[in-house]
Design a protein around this motif. Structure first.
Motif, short mmCIF file in Angstrom:
data_model
loop_
_atom_site.label_atom_id
_atom_site.label_comp_id
_atom_site.label_asym_id
_atom_site.label_seq_id
_atom_site.Cartn_x
_atom_site.Cartn_y
_atom_site.Cartn_z
N UNK A 41 -2.27 -62.61 -2.15
CA UNK A 41 -2.61 -62.42 -0.82
C UNK A 41 -1.25 -61.45 -0.16
N UNK A 42 -1.90 -60.18 0.33
CA UNK A 42 -0.88 -59.47 0.77
C UNK A 42 -1.44 -59.02 2.38
N UNK A 43 -0.36 -59.06 3.50
CA UNK A 43 -0.68 -58.83 4.60
C UNK A 43 0.66 -57.80 5.20
N UNK A 44 0.21 -57.03 6.24
CA UNK A 44 1.37 -56.24 7.03
C UNK A 44 1.65 -57.03 8.13
N UNK A 45 2.79 -57.54 8.65
CA UNK A 45 3.13 -58.16 9.63
C UNK A 45 2.86 -57.31 10.82
N UNK A 46 2.08 -57.71 11.99
CA UNK A 46 1.96 -56.87 13.19
C UNK A 46 0.71 -56.23 13.24
N UNK A 47 0.16 -56.34 11.92
CA UNK A 47 -1.16 -55.45 11.95
C UNK A 47 -2.37 -56.52 11.54
N UNK A 71 6.10 -56.44 5.11
CA UNK A 71 4.84 -56.57 4.05
C UNK A 71 5.14 -57.90 3.61
N UNK A 72 4.15 -58.83 3.76
CA UNK A 72 4.28 -60.40 3.33
C UNK A 72 3.33 -60.61 2.08
N UNK A 73 3.70 -61.16 1.07
CA UNK A 73 2.90 -61.35 -0.18
C UNK A 73 2.98 -62.75 -0.56
N UNK A 74 2.02 -63.50 -0.89
CA UNK A 74 1.98 -64.88 -1.57
C UNK A 74 1.06 -64.85 -2.51
N UNK A 75 1.32 -66.02 -3.36
CA UNK A 75 0.40 -66.29 -4.52
C UNK A 75 0.60 -67.67 -4.98
N UNK A 76 -0.31 -68.34 -5.14
CA UNK A 76 -0.35 -69.88 -5.71
C UNK A 76 0.70 -69.91 -6.81
N UNK A 77 1.62 -70.81 -6.48
CA UNK A 77 2.37 -71.07 -7.76
C UNK A 77 3.81 -70.22 -7.89
N UNK A 78 3.97 -69.18 -6.75
CA UNK A 78 5.07 -68.28 -6.56
C UNK A 78 5.73 -68.47 -5.54
N UNK A 79 6.82 -67.82 -5.27
CA UNK A 79 7.62 -67.93 -3.98
C UNK A 79 7.13 -66.73 -3.17
N UNK A 80 6.73 -67.18 -1.95
CA UNK A 80 6.28 -65.84 -1.03
C UNK A 80 7.55 -64.94 -0.76
N UNK A 81 7.25 -63.64 -0.44
CA UNK A 81 8.17 -62.60 -0.34
C UNK A 81 7.74 -61.71 0.86
N UNK A 82 8.78 -61.43 1.51
CA UNK A 82 8.56 -60.37 2.64
C UNK A 82 9.68 -59.31 2.28
N UNK A 83 8.93 -58.09 2.34
CA UNK A 83 9.81 -56.60 2.29
C UNK A 83 9.63 -55.95 3.56
N UNK A 84 10.76 -55.45 3.94
CA UNK A 84 10.73 -54.41 5.15
C UNK A 84 10.63 -52.97 4.63
N UNK A 85 9.83 -52.20 5.28
CA UNK A 85 9.68 -50.88 4.83
C UNK A 85 9.50 -50.01 6.14
N UNK A 86 10.05 -48.76 6.04
CA UNK A 86 10.04 -47.71 7.13
C UNK A 86 8.74 -46.75 6.51
N UNK A 87 7.74 -46.57 7.32
CA UNK A 87 6.48 -45.91 6.79
C UNK A 87 6.34 -44.61 7.63
N UNK A 88 6.56 -43.29 6.98
CA UNK A 88 6.24 -42.12 7.57
C UNK A 88 5.45 -41.08 6.51
N UNK A 89 5.09 -41.56 5.45
CA UNK A 89 4.29 -40.91 4.52
C UNK A 89 3.54 -41.88 3.71
N UNK A 90 2.86 -41.25 2.59
CA UNK A 90 2.17 -42.13 1.79
C UNK A 90 3.24 -42.88 0.70
N UNK A 91 2.91 -43.92 0.62
CA UNK A 91 3.94 -44.82 0.07
C UNK A 91 3.44 -45.79 -1.30
N UNK A 92 4.13 -45.99 -2.28
CA UNK A 92 3.54 -47.09 -3.32
C UNK A 92 4.78 -48.06 -3.29
N UNK A 93 4.60 -49.17 -3.44
CA UNK A 93 5.44 -50.38 -3.09
C UNK A 93 5.09 -51.31 -4.35
#
Length: 832
Positions: A41-47, A71-93
């Motif tokens: 599961x992937x979500x963008x906080x605030x959107x 960006x908030x990422x979670x998956x059953x059996x794994x620790x959830x992760x949040x990553x901050x990023x500044x977006x001003x162009x196409x991005x691969x994460x």
């Protein structure tokens, strides 16, 4: 009509032109093996962007505006992760997830939940969705902004006896589970949330599946299912005070505490609540109390949680509603009602003098419903291997209570008694007070095993065995005249305190089910299969061929298959198609007032769902069509069976066809617009109405039969729509304008406008502000103003008709449940 068309057009054709300019590509992998994680599961906080990764562990969000994001990422059996990023162009994460050291509580409900790729029509509500409106009204009112939902309240303000219908299906057709454990009453199959006041304060998330849905436990899901999960793990200690006050002297006081994670293994959580309200309807008061306790142990690969929760309610009866003559008629109409119903004294003055919208026919001071329900749950989950998850739960529910009522002029014969002779007087009737009791036990086991064979194939095996034992009995506790032979002196005393049990019967019901589910991924296609076998046995008091009350038994076997296909497009959208069969047994009243020859048959439904879902950073949409095709649907026809009782009868063919939309648009970070629309046609192909013809002695002499073709199903509006405009004018503050439209609802199955509820359009305003102080995590202020334009409306009602011998006129009596005008709830929440 214009309101209905506007809301549905907005719901389906809202702008999808987004101003964002960037594409954000995210890949989720296992930290140790660097393998892709499909279904994360992937979500963008605030959107609004939230979705699951494909088989390559990838996901693409298009048209994301420039800005700072989490960006908030979670998956059953794994620790959830949040990553901050500044977006001003196409991005691969690329996001790497590490294996979690404990089993998450979410696995407890997974077996009966629909996932993001499921070919099922569903709606998820998280804790935030629930909390923002949780100011004292019952749980059904917190679900009011979901598609196709109509809520109603006996006392008119959402406290006390409340209910909801989904797609026109009443509560007996809506399956409810708490942590996967059945909640519906085993005999009536209704869900009485009044027995669990303020339960929403202990809920983490809810999934509503419309239609048959996926296999679950308990009563057959015949219109929808509501899957509720209670508190999950919280690692830090907390304390919370939640208080609100509102119109009709409504108070809610809640205390919540939690220890956080102790020694990396234990958590303890508790809640204590009280809700009191005078109600909108005269004397429609509620006094509700509840608690919730939970303790959990977290091992490396296992979880054990014990829940104990209870609710106690005392609610003054308001279930008679308001007669049409009082609500809409003249003083002359009211006098006619008084004469026709033989009202006198205080009863006649009550209906003459009361406010038409607040009238309550009951005057007896203790005309209360009293009930307590205690729940015990022991939940276990384990991950013995990376690909296998096991769940099991033991549960026990103890319920007991009664409703007390005053009855004037009751015949002794109705209580199995002979007339009483005192001196030269023969007394055949008396005023009395009676209590009607229900004392029951419900216990059983639920279980599931989920096996992920590989990144393509998931298998689930689950089921449950539950037993219900219930005693039904009634006591006369007071009578004006003696129930048995008495002296003249006793006769003149005028009151007799006694406890005479005038009926007793018990019932036993068992419910066994086993289901198997499989999901297979083939490229962008997901195939789903689900089969369930369910067996119900029921032993109860009913009638035999000689019209004697005798113990009877019913044994039913159901097979419920489901298949579906989902296609995943590259732009985070998906289309799905499913076909399911559901079966449902009759309720207690259908059985007990019939003989083996006249028992109604079980209901059967075919459910076809076709839908499309889309999730982007600024726009979320779910649009679906459905066809619910019934065989032997049970409805009230008025027909008298072979024991002279009017129970529900089977109608051979009926259906519900509809289109639903659930949309949310967020063009700006501080503004969003959520819309739902449900347009439907709900028909019985051939309906026969039976109207009693009474003779001079008020006995049923005959019945008149009226035939209707392609008529509307009762209490099934053709359109239900909602809107929520939310705006953040200042930091930590929100203003929301909430609207709900429900089209005309017919009180019976004749499509007679004279027996219907008018369409209504109700608007609410919600204001909230959050702030922090040293030593206080959060202080939240909330104000909910309901029905701000003071709409006079009714959301529920009932009707019956009769004919008197020699007079061809059909006399119809309509009763309504008016809902409150403008009212408010003000809340203060403090978190430490």
């Amino acid at each position: 009509m214009k309101k209905r068309g506007l809301l549905f057009s907005l719901a389906v054709f809202s702008p999808v032109f987004l101003w964002a300019q960037n594409n954000l590509s995210i890949k989720v992998v296992d930290e140790q093996e660097n393998k892709p994680l499909a279904g994360a599961s992937v979500s963008i906080v605030g959107s609004l962007a939230t979705a699951q990764t494909n088989r390559q562990g990838a996901i693409l969000f298009k048209n994301v505006k420039d800005g700072d994001y989490t960006v908030r990422v979670s998956y059953m059996g794994y620790k959830p992760v949040e990553k901050r990023l500044v977006l001003n162009s196409n991005e691969e994460l690329t996001v790497s997830l590490s294996v979690q050291e404990f089993v998450a509580d979410e696995v407890i409900v997974n077996a009966t939940r629909a996932n993001a790729h499921a070919a099922t029509t569903y709606k998820n509500l998280n804790r935030r969705d629930i909390e923002k409106n949780n100011l004292g009204q019952d749980l059904p009112y917190l679900l009011d902004q979901t598609p196709g939902v109509v809520t109603y309240s006996d006392a008119g303000a959402g406290v006390g006896y409340t209910g909801l219908r989904i797609r026109g299906s009443d509560p007996t057709r809506v399956n409810v589970t708490l942590n996967g454990i059945p909640y519906n009453d085993a005999e009536s199959m209704g869900s009485f949330f009044v027995n669990l006041p303020d339960f929403a304060s202990s809920v983490d998330n809810i999934q509503i599946q419309r239609g048959v849905g996926t296999s679950t436990n308990g009563a057959g899901a015949f219109g929808a299912s509501i899957n509720i999960q209670t508190n999950t793990r919280t690692d830090t200690a907390y304390a919370e005070l939640d208080n609100s006050f509102g119109s009709f002297n409504t108070w809610k006081n809640t205390v919540r505490i939690g220890t956080g994670l102790i020694d990396n293994k234990f958590t303890f959580d508790g809640r204590l609540s009280r809700i009191k309200s005078d109600g909108f309807v005269d004397r429609g008061a509620s006094d509700l109390k509840s608690f919730f306790l939970s303790g959990a142990w977290y091992g490396k690969n296992s979880l054990l949680r014990a829940n104990v929760f209870s609710g106690k309610e005392k609610t003054y009866q308001a279930w008679n509603g308001v007669p049409e003559e009082k609500l809409f008629g003249t003083a002359e109409d009211v006098e006619g009602y008084i004469a026709a119903n033989g009202l006198g004294g205080a009863d006649a003055e009550n209906i003459r003098q009361s406010d038409p919208r607040r009238y309550n026919s009951f005057l007896y001071k203790n005309q209360n419903d009293n009930y307590q329900q205690d729940h015990y749950q022991l939940l276990y989950a384990a991950n013995p291997s990376e690909n296998l998850t096991l769940n099991a739960a033991l549960h026990y529910t103890r319920g007991r209570g009664y409703y007390e009522e005053y009855r004037a002029g009751e015949d002794y014969s109705g209580y199995g008694l002979e007339p009483v002779i005192v001196g030269d007087q023969t007394i055949s009737s008396t005023d009395l007070v009676r209590e009607r009791w229900l004392s029951n036990h419900f216990y059983g086991l639920t279980y599931s095993a989920q096996y992920k064979a590989n990144d393509r194939l998931n298998l689930t095996l689950g089921g449950a065995y539950n037993e219900y034992k219930g005693d039904h009995f009634g006591d006369v506790t007071w009578s004006r005249y003696p129930l048995f032979e008495a002296s003249a002196h006793e006769m003149h005393a005028g009151e007799f305190d006694t406890r005479y049990r005038y009926y007793f019967n018990d019932a036993k019901k068992t419910d066994f089910n086993v289901f198997a589910k499989g999901e297979y991924q083939a490229g962008n296609i997901s195939l789903f299969g689900d089969v369930q076998y369910r067996r119900v046995t029921y032993s109860f008091l009913g009638f035999d061929r000689n019209l004697n009350n005798v113990q009877q038994e019913a044994d039913l076997n159901f097979f419920n298959p489901k298949v579906g296909i989902t296609y995943q497009f590259a732009d985070n959208s998906q289309a799905y198609l499913s076909y399911a069969i559901g079966n449902k047994e009759p309720v207690r009243d259908d059985y007990e007032n019939s003989t083996p020859d006249s028992r109604p048959k079980a209901e059967r439904m075919q459910d076809i769902e076709l839908g499309y879902r889309l999730s982007t950073a600024r726009f979320h949409a779910g649009v679906n069509g459905y066809a619910m095709l019934y065989k032997n649907q049970l409805i009230l026809t008025g027909q008298i069976n072979d024991v002279g009782a009017q129970t529900r009868m089977n109608v051979p063919d009926s259906y519900r066809l509809g289109v639903e939309a659930d949309l949310k648009w967020q063009p700006l970070r501080h503004f969003s617009w959520a819309l739902t629309g449900a347009l439907s046609s709900n028909k019985i192909k051939d309906f026969y109405e039976y109207i009693n013809i009474y003779d001079a002695e008020w006995n049923v002499a005959d019945q008149q039969i009226n035939h209707y073709k392609s008529t509307n199903i009762a209490l099934s509006p053709s359109f239900v729509g909602s809107s929520e405009l939310a705006f953040i004018p200042i930091k930590n503050g929100e203003l929301a304008f909430i609207s709900k439209y429900v089209s005309r609802q017919y009180l019976d199955n004749t499509s007679d406008k004279e027996r219907s509820l008018d369409a209504f359009f109700v608007n609410n305003l919600r204001l909230s502000y959050q702030m922090k102080f040293k030593g206080v995590k959060n202080i939240g202020l909330s104000l909910l103003i309901n029905n701000i334009f003071n709409e006079a409306y009714e959301s529920n009602g009932y009707t019956y008709s009769s004919i008197y011998q020699g007079d061809p006129t059909v006399y119809t009596s309509n009763f309504y449940f008016p809902q409150a005008g403008t009212n408010f709830l003000l809340g203060l929440n403090v978190k430490f």
